[in-house]
Design a protein around this motif. Structure first.
Motif, PDB file in Angstrom:
ATOM      1  N   UNK A 249       0.815  -1.234   0.000  1.00 56.16           N
ATOM      2  CA  UNK A 249       0.000   0.000   0.000  1.00 56.16           C
ATOM      3  C   UNK A 249       0.837   1.268   0.000  1.00 56.16           C
ATOM      4  N   UNK A 250       2.064   1.183   0.526  1.00 58.98           N
ATOM      5  CA  UNK A 250       2.926   2.364   0.512  1.00 58.98           C
ATOM      6  C   UNK A 250       3.285   2.753  -0.918  1.00 58.98           C
ATOM      7  N   UNK A 251       3.425   1.769  -1.799  1.00 54.65           N
ATOM      8  CA  UNK A 251       3.717   2.063  -3.202  1.00 54.65           C
ATOM      9  C   UNK A 251       2.496   2.619  -3.922  1.00 54.65           C
ATOM     10  N   UNK A 252       1.336   2.098  -3.586  1.00 57.22           N
ATOM     11  CA  UNK A 252       0.100   2.615  -4.183  1.00 57.22           C
ATOM     12  C   UNK A 252      -0.086   4.088  -3.823  1.00 57.22           C
ATOM     13  N   UNK A 253       0.205   4.436  -2.560  1.00 59.31           N
ATOM     14  CA  UNK A 253       0.054   5.826  -2.127  1.00 59.31           C
ATOM     15  C   UNK A 253       1.084   6.721  -2.812  1.00 59.31           C
ATOM     16  N   UNK A 254       2.321   6.249  -2.910  1.00 62.39           N
ATOM     17  CA  UNK A 254       3.375   7.053  -3.535  1.00 62.39           C
ATOM     18  C   UNK A 254       3.091   7.274  -5.017  1.00 62.39           C
ATOM     19  N   UNK A 255       2.545   6.265  -5.678  1.00 63.49           N
ATOM     20  CA  UNK A 255       2.286   6.370  -7.114  1.00 63.49           C
ATOM     21  C   UNK A 255       1.409   7.564  -7.452  1.00 63.49           C
ATOM     22  N   UNK A 256       0.508   7.917  -6.538  1.00 57.82           N
ATOM     23  CA  UNK A 256      -0.395   9.040  -6.785  1.00 57.82           C
ATOM     24  C   UNK A 256       0.320  10.391  -6.764  1.00 57.82           C
ATOM     25  N   UNK A 257       1.561  10.404  -6.313  1.00 58.17           N
ATOM     26  CA  UNK A 257       2.320  11.651  -6.228  1.00 58.17           C
ATOM     27  C   UNK A 257       3.449  11.736  -7.252  1.00 58.17           C
ATOM     28  N   UNK A 258       3.600  10.713  -8.063  1.00 56.09           N
ATOM     29  CA  UNK A 258       4.677  10.723  -9.051  1.00 56.09           C
ATOM     30  C   UNK A 258       4.308  11.597 -10.252  1.00 56.09           C
ATOM     31  N   UNK A 259       5.155  12.537 -10.625  1.00 52.57           N
ATOM     32  CA  UNK A 259       4.885  13.318 -11.832  1.00 52.57           C
ATOM     33  C   UNK A 259       4.665  12.457 -13.071  1.00 52.57           C
ATOM     34  N   UNK A 260       5.367  11.337 -13.154  1.00 52.38           N
ATOM     35  CA  UNK A 260       5.184  10.478 -14.336  1.00 52.38           C
ATOM     36  C   UNK A 260       3.795   9.860 -14.372  1.00 52.38           C
ATOM     37  N   UNK A 261       3.211   9.550 -13.213  1.00 50.07           N
ATOM     38  CA  UNK A 261       1.838   9.035 -13.189  1.00 50.07           C
ATOM     39  C   UNK A 261       0.874  10.089 -13.723  1.00 50.07           C
ATOM     40  N   UNK A 262       1.040  11.341 -13.282  1.00 46.02           N
ATOM     41  CA  UNK A 262       0.199  12.427 -13.799  1.00 46.02           C
ATOM     42  C   UNK A 262       0.372  12.563 -15.313  1.00 46.02           C
ATOM     43  N   UNK A 263       1.620  12.454 -15.753  1.00 51.50           N
ATOM     44  CA  UNK A 263       1.901  12.599 -17.183  1.00 51.50           C
ATOM     45  C   UNK A 263       1.233  11.491 -17.986  1.00 51.50           C
ATOM     46  N   UNK A 264       1.293  10.250 -17.509  1.00 48.89           N
ATOM     47  CA  UNK A 264       0.660   9.138 -18.219  1.00 48.89           C
ATOM     48  C   UNK A 264      -0.851   9.353 -18.321  1.00 48.89           C
ATOM     49  N   UNK A 265      -1.455   9.815 -17.240  1.00 48.98           N
ATOM     50  CA  UNK A 265      -2.897  10.069 -17.275  1.00 48.98           C
ATOM     51  C   UNK A 265      -3.239  11.217 -18.222  1.00 48.98           C
ATOM     52  N   UNK A 266      -2.391  12.212 -18.261  1.00 54.11           N
ATOM     53  CA  UNK A 266      -2.637  13.333 -19.168  1.00 54.11           C
ATOM     54  C   UNK A 266      -2.499  12.882 -20.616  1.00 54.11           C
ATOM     55  N   UNK A 267      -1.507  12.062 -20.921  1.00 53.80           N
ATOM     56  CA  UNK A 267      -1.335  11.510 -22.259  1.00 53.80           C
ATOM     57  C   UNK A 267      -2.566  10.704 -22.659  1.00 53.80           C
ATOM     58  N   UNK A 268      -3.090   9.916 -21.720  1.00 54.19           N
ATOM     59  CA  UNK A 268      -4.281   9.126 -22.005  1.00 54.19           C
ATOM     60  C   UNK A 268      -5.444  10.026 -22.406  1.00 54.19           C
ATOM     61  N   UNK A 269      -5.654  11.094 -21.633  1.00 54.74           N
ATOM     62  CA  UNK A 269      -6.802  11.965 -21.867  1.00 54.74           C
ATOM     63  C   UNK A 269      -6.606  12.879 -23.077  1.00 54.74           C
ATOM     64  N   UNK A 270      -5.410  13.395 -23.242  1.00 53.13           N
ATOM     65  CA  UNK A 270      -5.187  14.402 -24.283  1.00 53.13           C
ATOM     66  C   UNK A 270      -4.786  13.811 -25.622  1.00 53.13           C
TER      67      UNK A 270
END
Length: 206
Positions: free
Chosen positions: A125-146
């Motif tokens: 669960x510590x990795x799941x929580x950290x993943x939400x704060x990674x800039x690369x995770x935000x970037x992947x989601x933005x790529x998906x949407x945009x």
């Protein structure tokens, strides 16, 4: 070049420079010894994109995939310049999957919502929580949407949503012939019907 590839072209080691401060300041059990499986295959040109959760970790498979420094450099080069991955170069972690031939042919590319290797998040669960704060995770989601979803909606690509929770997607959110929600999201392989759809998808016709 997509914003996804542009982002990962800045990677020179096992951790993207934007993500490094988050890892340095947070307790976690991600395995950061080798370059991350942000994507596998010709991600900017493959007609079918397979959305997965995060990279897995098996020390025995890592030893096979990265036996020397040259193998690490080849991996980085495939992130910087995505292209079809020859069967012998597909990670052993993915090579056993029924979609591996599609990666090698250039028809399919795999993208992880969270680029880095971890045991299952239910056990970390510590990795799941950290993943939400990674800039690369935000970037992947933005790529998906945009980038990715708009491309699928006009018929240029098919998106096989195999594992969607880490992408911030809900199954009822997008109903479209070119957005295929996996029939077996917890399985390592695609369901037979989903694989057949990926094999026969024609761009601009769906």
């Amino acid at each position: 070049m997509s914003l996804l590839v542009d982002h990962w072209r800045r990677l020179t080691g096992p951790v993207h420079p934007d993500d490094a401060p988050v890892f340095a300041n947070t307790d976690h059990s991600f395995h950061l010894d080798f370059p991350p499986p942000a994507y596998v295959g010709d991600v900017d040109r493959a007609p079918v994109i397979l959305l997965m959760a995060h990279g897995g970790y098996d020390p025995a498979l890592m030893a096979v995939e990265f036996p020397d420094q040259a193998s690490i450099q080849r991996y980085l080069d495939r992130l910087h310049d995505p292209r079809p991955v020859q069967p012998g170069d597909v990670s052993p972690y993915y090579a056993a999957a029924n979609y591996a031939p599609l990666i090698a042919s250039g028809r399919l590319a795999l993208v992880n919502a969270v680029a880095y290797r971890s045991r299952k998040f239910k056990d970390a669960p510590e990795n799941r929580a950290l993943a939400e704060h990674l800039p690369s995770t935000f970037l992947h989601r933005r790529w998906l949407r945009q980038n990715l979803i708009p491309s699928a909606l006009v018929g240029d690509r098919m998106v096989v949503v195999h594992q969607w929770r880490l992408w911030g997607l809900k199954k009822e959110e997008i109903i479209h012939p070119n957005i295929l929600w996996s029939a077996a999201p917890v399985a390592p392989n695609l369901a037979r019907a989903d694989l057949a759809r990926a094999e026969t998808f024609d761009q601009r016709t769906g």
